[in-house]
Write a protein that holds these residues in place. Structure first.
Motif, mmCIF file in Angstrom:
data_model
loop_
_atom_site.group_PDB
_atom_site.id
_atom_site.type_symbol
_atom_site.label_atom_id
_atom_site.label_comp_id
_atom_site.label_asym_id
_atom_site.label_seq_id
_atom_site.Cartn_x
_atom_site.Cartn_y
_atom_site.Cartn_z
ATOM 1 N N VAL A 192 -8.018 -1.767 -2.994
ATOM 2 C CA VAL A 192 -9.700 -2.179 -3.534
ATOM 3 C C VAL A 192 -10.773 -1.224 -2.560
ATOM 4 C CG1 VAL A 192 -11.298 -3.755 -2.266
ATOM 5 C CG2 VAL A 192 -9.033 -4.367 -3.497
ATOM 6 N N ARG A 193 -10.225 -0.721 -1.384
ATOM 7 C CA ARG A 193 -11.038 0.004 -0.887
ATOM 8 C C ARG A 193 -11.269 1.845 -1.362
ATOM 9 N NH1 ARG A 193 -13.433 -2.240 3.761
ATOM 10 N NH2 ARG A 193 -11.906 -3.742 5.128
ATOM 11 N N LEU A 194 -9.671 2.126 -1.645
ATOM 12 C CA LEU A 194 -9.723 3.546 -2.639
ATOM 13 C C LEU A 194 -11.165 3.404 -3.923
ATOM 14 C CD1 LEU A 194 -8.523 6.567 -2.619
ATOM 15 C CD2 LEU A 194 -6.887 5.207 -3.567
ATOM 16 N N VAL A 195 -10.647 2.452 -4.733
ATOM 17 C CA VAL A 195 -11.722 2.638 -6.625
ATOM 18 C C VAL A 195 -12.463 2.288 -5.475
ATOM 19 C CG1 VAL A 195 -9.740 1.626 -7.251
ATOM 20 C CG2 VAL A 195 -11.321 0.041 -6.358
ATOM 21 N N ASP A 196 -12.997 1.632 -4.401
ATOM 22 C CA ASP A 196 -14.830 1.035 -3.920
ATOM 23 C C ASP A 196 -15.492 2.419 -4.383
ATOM 24 O OD1 ASP A 196 -16.847 -0.395 -3.838
ATOM 25 O OD2 ASP A 196 -16.267 -0.359 -1.757
ATOM 26 N N THR A 197 -14.867 3.520 -3.342
ATOM 27 C CA THR A 197 -14.390 5.084 -3.065
ATOM 28 C C THR A 197 -15.366 5.979 -4.754
ATOM 29 O OG1 THR A 197 -12.665 5.875 -2.742
ATOM 30 C CG2 THR A 197 -14.102 4.750 -0.454
ATOM 31 N N GLY A 198 -14.496 4.644 -5.178
ATOM 32 C CA GLY A 198 -14.655 6.356 -6.316
ATOM 33 C C GLY A 198 -13.142 6.665 -6.773
ATOM 34 N N ASP A 199 -12.429 6.822 -6.272
ATOM 35 C CA ASP A 199 -11.443 6.831 -6.180
ATOM 36 C C ASP A 199 -10.637 6.511 -7.599
ATOM 37 O OD1 ASP A 199 -10.716 9.772 -4.985
ATOM 38 O OD2 ASP A 199 -10.183 8.189 -3.361
ATOM 39 N N ALA A 200 -9.588 7.466 -8.439
ATOM 40 C CA ALA A 200 -8.473 6.561 -8.759
ATOM 41 C C ALA A 200 -7.389 5.971 -9.039
ATOM 42 C CB ALA A 200 -7.964 6.857 -10.461
ATOM 43 N N LEU A 201 -6.581 5.017 -8.948
ATOM 44 C CA LEU A 201 -5.580 3.883 -8.057
ATOM 45 C C LEU A 201 -4.458 4.469 -8.942
ATOM 46 C CD1 LEU A 201 -4.257 2.502 -5.930
ATOM 47 C CD2 LEU A 201 -5.146 0.543 -6.817
ATOM 48 N N LEU A 202 -4.248 6.023 -8.869
ATOM 49 C CA LEU A 202 -2.792 5.919 -10.299
ATOM 50 C C LEU A 202 -1.569 7.137 -9.426
ATOM 51 C CD1 LEU A 202 -4.108 5.900 -13.437
ATOM 52 C CD2 LEU A 202 -1.888 4.881 -12.733
ATOM 53 N N ALA A 203 -1.153 7.426 -8.821
ATOM 54 C CA ALA A 203 -0.247 8.425 -8.403
ATOM 55 C C ALA A 203 -0.504 9.679 -9.501
ATOM 56 C CB ALA A 203 1.932 8.062 -8.050
ATOM 57 N N PRO A 204 0.248 10.555 -9.024
ATOM 58 C CA PRO A 204 -0.027 12.306 -10.186
ATOM 59 C C PRO A 204 0.668 12.395 -10.674
ATOM 60 C CG PRO A 204 -0.881 12.291 -7.803
ATOM 61 C CD PRO A 204 -0.256 11.203 -7.526
ATOM 62 N N SER A 205 1.858 11.838 -10.686
ATOM 63 C CA SER A 205 3.182 11.962 -11.866
ATOM 64 C C SER A 205 2.578 10.617 -12.960
ATOM 65 C CB SER A 205 4.693 11.404 -11.055
ATOM 66 O OG SER A 205 4.558 9.934 -10.592
ATOM 67 N N ILE A 206 2.127 9.894 -12.093
ATOM 68 C CA ILE A 206 1.794 8.611 -13.583
ATOM 69 C C ILE A 206 0.939 9.162 -14.005
ATOM 70 C CG2 ILE A 206 1.549 5.954 -13.587
ATOM 71 C CD1 ILE A 206 2.728 5.438 -11.543
ATOM 72 N N THR A 207 -0.024 9.560 -13.534
ATOM 73 C CA THR A 207 -1.493 10.010 -14.692
ATOM 74 C C THR A 207 -0.788 11.286 -14.982
ATOM 75 O OG1 THR A 207 -2.380 9.354 -12.339
ATOM 76 C CG2 THR A 207 -4.117 11.271 -13.670
ATOM 77 N N ARG A 208 -0.349 11.829 -14.560
ATOM 78 C CA ARG A 208 0.077 12.979 -15.552
ATOM 79 C C ARG A 208 0.702 12.586 -17.051
ATOM 80 N NH1 ARG A 208 2.331 16.006 -10.900
ATOM 81 N NH2 ARG A 208 0.290 16.851 -9.885
ATOM 82 N N ARG A 209 1.645 12.248 -16.791
ATOM 83 C CA ARG A 209 2.628 10.970 -18.029
ATOM 84 C C ARG A 209 1.724 10.548 -19.339
ATOM 85 N NH1 ARG A 209 5.588 7.814 -14.941
ATOM 86 N NH2 ARG A 209 5.288 6.464 -15.898
ATOM 87 N N LEU A 210 0.570 9.802 -18.567
ATOM 88 C CA LEU A 210 -0.348 8.646 -19.259
ATOM 89 C C LEU A 210 -1.221 9.700 -19.831
ATOM 90 C CD1 LEU A 210 -0.378 5.895 -16.766
ATOM 91 C CD2 LEU A 210 1.399 6.157 -19.631
#
Length: 242
Positions: A124-142
Motif C-alpha cells: 500500500v505504501r509503495l503504490v502510494d509513492t507512484g511505484d508499481a507492485l510487480l516483480a521484474p520477472s512477472i512484469t517482463r513476462r506480462l
C-alpha cells in the motif's frame, strides 16, 4: 455497509473492496495496526466505486472476483473518475490473465490474498509513492504479451493509451526509461547509472510528467511498445547515456 473507523494516524488512506467480510476485516486490522487509515469498505465493485468517490482515498484494494461489477471494471471506473487513486488488485488465483487485465485496467499492483501482513502494508505504501507492485520477472513476462499483441481479457476500449512520443525525453531519461522497462528499481538504477537515488527519482518523475504516465507499470508498458525494450529473448542493458 458501515465504513471502518479512522485511526487518526498518518499514512495512506485506503478503501477495501471484497465480497468476504472476514477478508475485509483482516486487511483492515493489518493496515490500521501499521498506521494506514482504512476509510471505507465495500462488498462489490459498484459499492467500491461509490466509496472511492465519497472518500477520495490514496489507494483502493479491490478483489478481482466480486458479484455484480467485478474489481477490474471497478478499477477502470475509479481511475477515470479519481485518477490520483492508486489501485491494487486482490485475488486468490495466481493467473497471468488476471495480472494482465489488471495492468490494462490501469492498476498499479497485484497481490494474492495470502500475502503476509508486512507485505500488504508495504504494498500500500509503495503504490502510494507512484511505484508499481510487480516483480521484474512477472512484469517482463506480462508486458511481452502486451507488446506481441495478445488479446486483453475484459479490456476497456476507453482506457487511454500511453504517450508514444519519446521526443521530449533527454538521452539520460530515455536510458532511465529503458532500465525501467527491464524492471529496475530505483536503487538498481542508481547503481547501474552511478547516480544517487534522489537523482534517479528526479529523472523518473520528469519522465512521468513529460509522457503523462501514472506509474512504473505504465512506464514498463511504454518501454516495450516503443521498442526501447524488445519482447522475447535475452534482455540487453542499454548503452550508457551522457
Amino acid at each position: 455497509m458501515t465504513d471502518a473507523p479512522s485511526t487518526g494516524q498518518l499514512g495512506p488512506r485506503v478503501v477495501i473492496a471484497d465480497d468476504q467480510e472476514l477478508v475485509r476485516t483482516g486487511f483492515r486490522m493489518i493496515l490500521t495496526a501499521r498506521g494506514i487509515d482504512v476509510v471505507g469498505e465495500a462488498s462489490d465493485g459498484a459499492e467500491a466505486v461509490a466509496k472511492v468517490l465519497e472518500h477520495r482515498p490514496d489507494v483502493a484494494l479491490l478483489d478481482i472476483r466480486m458479484p455484480g461489477m467485478d474489481g477490474l471494471e471497478a478499477a477502470r471506473r475509479i481511475l477515470v473518475q479519481v485518477p490520483r487513486c492508486r489501485v491494487i488488485m486482490l485475488t486468490t488465483f495466481d493467473l497471468d490473465h488476471y495480472v494482465y487485465a489488471a495492468l490494462a485496467a490501469g492498476a498499479s499492483g497485484f497481490l494474492l490474498k495470502d500475502v503476509t501482513s508486512a507485505h500488504l502494508a508495504a504494498a500500500v505504501r509503495l503504490v502510494d509513492t507512484g511505484d508499481a507492485l510487480l516483480a521484474p520477472s512477472i512484469t517482463r513476462r506480462l508486458i511481452e504479451r502486451f507488446a506481441t499483441g495478445a488479446p486483453t481479457p475484459a479490456a476497456s476500449t476507453e482506457a487511454p493509451a500511453p504517450h508514444r512520443d519519446l521526443a521530449p525525453l533527454t538521452p539520460r531519461e530515455r536510458e532511465v526509461l529503458t532500465l525501467l522497462g527491464h524492471g529496475f528499481s530505483n536503487s538498481e538504477l542508481a547503481s547501474e547509472l552511478t547516480l544517487s537515488e534522489s537523482t534517479v527519482k528526479t529523472h523518473v518523475a520528469r519522465i512521468f510528467a513529460k509522457l503523462n504516465l501514472r506509474d512504473r507499470a505504465q512506464a514498463v508498458v511504454l518501454a516495450y511498445e516503443t521498442g526501447l525494450v524488445s519482447p522475447g529473448g535475452r534482455q540487453q542493458r542499454p548503452v550508457r547515456g551522457r
